[in-house]
Design a protein around this motif. Structure first.
Motif, PDB file in Angstrom:
ATOM      1  N   VAL A 152       0.790  -1.172   0.123  1.00 57.30           N
ATOM      2  CA  VAL A 152       0.070  -0.046  -0.094  1.00 57.30           C
ATOM      3  C   VAL A 152       0.915   1.363   0.044  1.00 57.30           C
ATOM      4  N   HIS A 194      -0.099   7.149   1.361  1.00 59.12           N
ATOM      5  CA  HIS A 194      -0.195   8.826   0.908  1.00 59.12           C
ATOM      6  C   HIS A 194      -0.519   9.591   1.916  1.00 59.12           C
ATOM      7  N   ARG A 195      -1.287   9.223   2.904  1.00 59.46           N
ATOM      8  CA  ARG A 195      -1.564   9.983   3.779  1.00 59.46           C
ATOM      9  C   ARG A 195      -0.453  10.325   5.063  1.00 59.46           C
ATOM     10  N   ARG A 252       1.856  12.765   3.483  1.00 61.88           N
ATOM     11  CA  ARG A 252       1.334  13.972   3.634  1.00 61.88           C
ATOM     12  C   ARG A 252       1.397  14.473   5.148  1.00 61.88           C
ATOM     13  N   VAL A 272      -3.023  -9.046   6.948  1.00 60.81           N
ATOM     14  CA  VAL A 272      -4.491  -9.480   6.327  1.00 60.81           C
ATOM     15  C   VAL A 272      -4.518 -10.980   6.477  1.00 60.81           C
ATOM     16  N   GLU A 284       1.455   7.483  15.454  1.00 56.56           N
ATOM     17  CA  GLU A 284       1.201   8.279  14.276  1.00 56.56           C
ATOM     18  C   GLU A 284       0.853   7.764  12.937  1.00 56.56           C
ATOM     19  N   ALA A 300      -0.981   4.944  12.674  1.00 61.36           N
ATOM     20  CA  ALA A 300      -2.179   4.470  12.910  1.00 61.36           C
ATOM     21  C   ALA A 300      -3.383   5.500  12.559  1.00 61.36           C
ATOM     22  N   ARG A 301      -3.039   6.695  13.022  1.00 69.89           N
ATOM     23  CA  ARG A 301      -3.841   7.933  12.872  1.00 69.89           C
ATOM     24  C   ARG A 301      -3.950   8.578  11.324  1.00 69.89           C
ATOM     25  N   ALA A 302      -2.574   8.214  10.826  1.00 69.61           N
ATOM     26  CA  ALA A 302      -2.732   8.401   9.211  1.00 69.61           C
ATOM     27  C   ALA A 302      -3.145   7.513   8.412  1.00 69.61           C
ATOM     28  N   GLU A 303      -2.880   6.218   8.593  1.00 69.83           N
ATOM     29  CA  GLU A 303      -3.233   5.137   7.314  1.00 69.83           C
ATOM     30  C   GLU A 303      -4.442   4.056   8.078  1.00 69.83           C
ATOM     31  N   GLY A 304      -4.609   4.265   9.431  1.00 72.46           N
ATOM     32  CA  GLY A 304      -5.935   3.497   9.624  1.00 72.46           C
ATOM     33  C   GLY A 304      -5.429   2.272  10.424  1.00 72.46           C
ATOM     34  N   ILE A 305      -4.366   1.795   9.886  1.00 69.45           N
ATOM     35  CA  ILE A 305      -4.029   0.140  10.480  1.00 69.45           C
ATOM     36  C   ILE A 305      -2.967   0.580  11.751  1.00 69.45           C
ATOM     37  N   ILE A 306      -3.397  -0.136  12.807  1.00 67.49           N
ATOM     38  CA  ILE A 306      -2.754  -0.311  14.281  1.00 67.49           C
ATOM     39  C   ILE A 306      -1.529  -1.188  14.032  1.00 67.49           C
TER      40      ILE A 306
END
Lengths: 434, 434
Positions: B91, B94-95, B98, B113, B381, B383-389
């Motif tokens: 993946v 991107h975020r 940024r 996964v 950081e 987790a809060r940008a990409e969603g995955i912990i």
């Protein structure tokens, strides 16, 4: 260290999202032969106006709630986030087929690969986006098993919103990892009923020993949102716009079945609590039935302990316990119904999505009730055959499908199971069945 | 209800596995300019013979352990199981880019996964398969954080073996969900040191308050396997054949980077405990460097609390505490080293994979140490940008990459992070940093 992103980050990053990520949400209301019964104002009993809903939801979601357009475009920013895990896998359950000795073709559509471990981010990301786009800075919500609260916390972190979650006490106490998940994303989580709201305080006084319920938690989250002009409320299931957002699941499954050279699904099994996973998976199939004459059957698998579709009445009822929400036409056990503290917390809801209810009432979905023992037994069997430990909610769909496969399925029949999430944070529930 | 599958189910189901699932494992030993130092017999200090290893491993895995063939074919049955979740996603972050304000191209290769939530099933499935194929009916193993024990339990369920796991006490006590995960798959899990083995009893007598270590748990699992003619031992990291199995990760990443129109990875960050995730991701890149003159840098990110690569000596040492294993040439802190009970239990190992150690010694991998605070801060950081912990282990690679991105990365540089697993069952550790 962990500043939230700012609202300007609603702008798309601009990269090319793969074409396998759906471009539109599908709206079953466009294809059903009768309109979905409108939500009613609790005072006047007249159909709600957009203004009635404005304290709770942004105008874009209110428009989606009453839309009869067949296709609603997914904003690029949301598709970019979806692309992190979508399309979710449609997996042929080869080893489960062998274990059952069936000659049917069994597939599962697996939403557990999302960062939060379930299908819930599909709507959480959309709701956070549309709220942020209208200047809202804080979302409140309820959560049962915690899947929705974790998903909304994640979506709020990605899109720059605060998130405050009321979690049903039974789940809050038994599943501390879900609270920690929300907090890791920067969200706040309260046990419901709480003393932070008027509704919560009244419930605590009346039922100090209550295990809580989704209906109670909704009352608290709604109250908190209404009192803050910068806040809105987000619901993880039940409402029409949530069903809409989840249809990416079924749209992908239709394409993936074609890619697997299956002509269609003969039967689809989904778990049903508020209805969002079932709707997301099945509505695109039902729409194709209605438009193209295909014949996919859809079976809603609900918990025997909270059997709104199989034992409830189809009538207008409140969505919450305190009677603060609009009246929704749905299968309901009555808003005072407090379901036993079953492990599938996400299915502990007295009502059912009005769109799912309407589809059931029109005969496009049938429903069965599955007891908890049967659900977990099926989940363990599935885990040992396929490797994935299903969420307790998903176990109901697995159990419904396995019973069908053992008793009724014909050779070559195509069976699709909605695997709404994984059960890694629900292992304490499995523990009692191992 | 939940009978294990029978050994005859080793036969492939025969369906067409997608070509995106690798067909061979890659062996870096074929391309390194100097041979990997052999494992030595602890008594004679002579290179081990296959017979020396036969009490512990099947002949097929022993052959893999000493092989210098570049490509080793993956049996169809294993590829069929891999196909359930492989290829794992690569993946673009991107975020995170940024959030960091970097113009580098950042990717993560996400193994979370898999059904067990980490990269460990890549080798667990292979080891269970080759053991079952030689008639073994029971596998014993150790586990640190529990990822390996859960993965081997899953693999044993799929392939029809019993599984018995010794889990490091610190993890056993703090992560009960991992034990439940193993039990849901039908495995058995003991806290180590236990009173079930001679090694365990001696350790308990000597250090009654010990938090345990991977080295201790290995001693117990090895002893238990040696005493049962129907049992073998399985190791989740360190040995050459484990590194081999994990190379599906890096092979896929090479193809996926090409598909994303990146000419190559400039730098790869992986976490390093025993070395299997790092090796799996990086060896195919190093092999390409050696064969084709590409210049991908590889950085091993190890915990400052257990710094075998950055503080250890490169010499022969035992793989376990009791001195029951062969002597391995590796970077080691000494087999008596008991690492503090850091949260990244999978990295609490006194030694390091001999293949990784050899590659480090030859200059193909560099190493850095990351302290626990830095690792979790980076994980939150991310987790809060990409969603995955990320798993606590993976946080070390994330932290290494983020520091590089903040201080050294050039515009357009391609950075790949090995995200070995998700941290949903490690949320109690995150809790202390939120």
């Amino acid at each position: 260290m962990s500043e939230l992103v700012t609202p300007r980050q609603l702008e798309p990053l601009g990269f090319a999202v793969p074409s396998t990520v759906p471009t539109h949400w599908y709206n079953l209301a466009a294809d059903l032969p009768e309109p979905v019964p409108p939500h009613l104002h609790p005072g006047t009993r007249e159909p709600l106006t957009p203004d009635d809903l404005a304290p709770l939801f942004p105008m874009s979601l209110i428009a989606q709630e009453v839309s009869t357009e067949r296709w609603i475009e997914i904003p690029q920013t949301i598709r970019e986030i979806y692309a992190g895990w979508r399309p979710s896998p449609l997996v042929r359950a080869h080893r489960l087929e062998r274990a059952l000795g069936t000659k049917a073709h069994v597939y599962y559509k697996y939403e557990g690969v999302s960062p939060a471990g379930s299908h819930k981010p599909n709507s959480a990301v959309a709701q956070a986006y549309f709220n942020a786009a209208e200047g809202i800075t804080r979302l409140t919500t309820e959560t049962g098993a915690g899947q929705w609260g974790a998903s909304l916390s994640m979506a709020c972190a990605l899109l720059g919103l605060e998130c405050e979650v009321w979690q049903v006490r039974a789940s809050y106490d038994s599943k501390p990892y879900r609270r920690m998940q929300m907090e890791t994303y920067g969200g706040t989580c309260h046990s419901s009923p709480s003393d932070l709201t008027k509704a919560g305080r009244e419930l605590l006084e009346k039922y100090p020993e209550t295990t809580g319920s989704l209906g109670m938690a909704i009352s608290e989250a709604v109250e908190s949102a209404v009192e803050d002009p910068n806040a809105h409320y987000a619901l993880g299931s039940v409402l029409n716009h949530v069903m809409l957002h989840q249809t990416v699941i079924g749209q992908e499954a239709l394409v993936q079945l074609e890619e697997a050279n299956e002509r269609q699904a003969d039967i689809v099994f989904g778990c049903a609590g508020g209805g969002s996973n079932l709707a997301g998976l099945s509505f695109p199939f039902i729409g194709r039935n209605l438009r193209e004459g295909s014949t996919t059957q859809v079976v809603a698998c609900e918990p025997a302990a909270c059997p709104s579709l199989t034992q409830g009445e189809y009538r207008y009822d409140f969505g919450d316990v305190a009677g603060m929400t609009p009246l929704l036409k749905m299968y309901t056990l009555g808003r005072d119904f407090v379901p036993p503290a079953i492990h599938a917390g996400g299915l502990r809801y007295h009502g059912m999505s009005p769109m799912v209810s309407h589809a059931v009432n029109l005969g496009h979905i049938s429903a069965i009730a599955v007891d908890q023992d049967t659900a977990f037994t099926a989940g363990i069997e599935f885990a040992r055959a396929e490797g994935i430990i299903p969420a307790p909610e998903s176990c109901h769909a697995v159990a419904g499908a396995m019973d069908y496969l053992r008793t009724s399925a014909e050779d070559g029949e195509v069976v699709v199971i909605g695997l709404s999430g994984n059960g890694v944070l629900d292992l304490a529930a499995y523990e009692q069945y191992v």
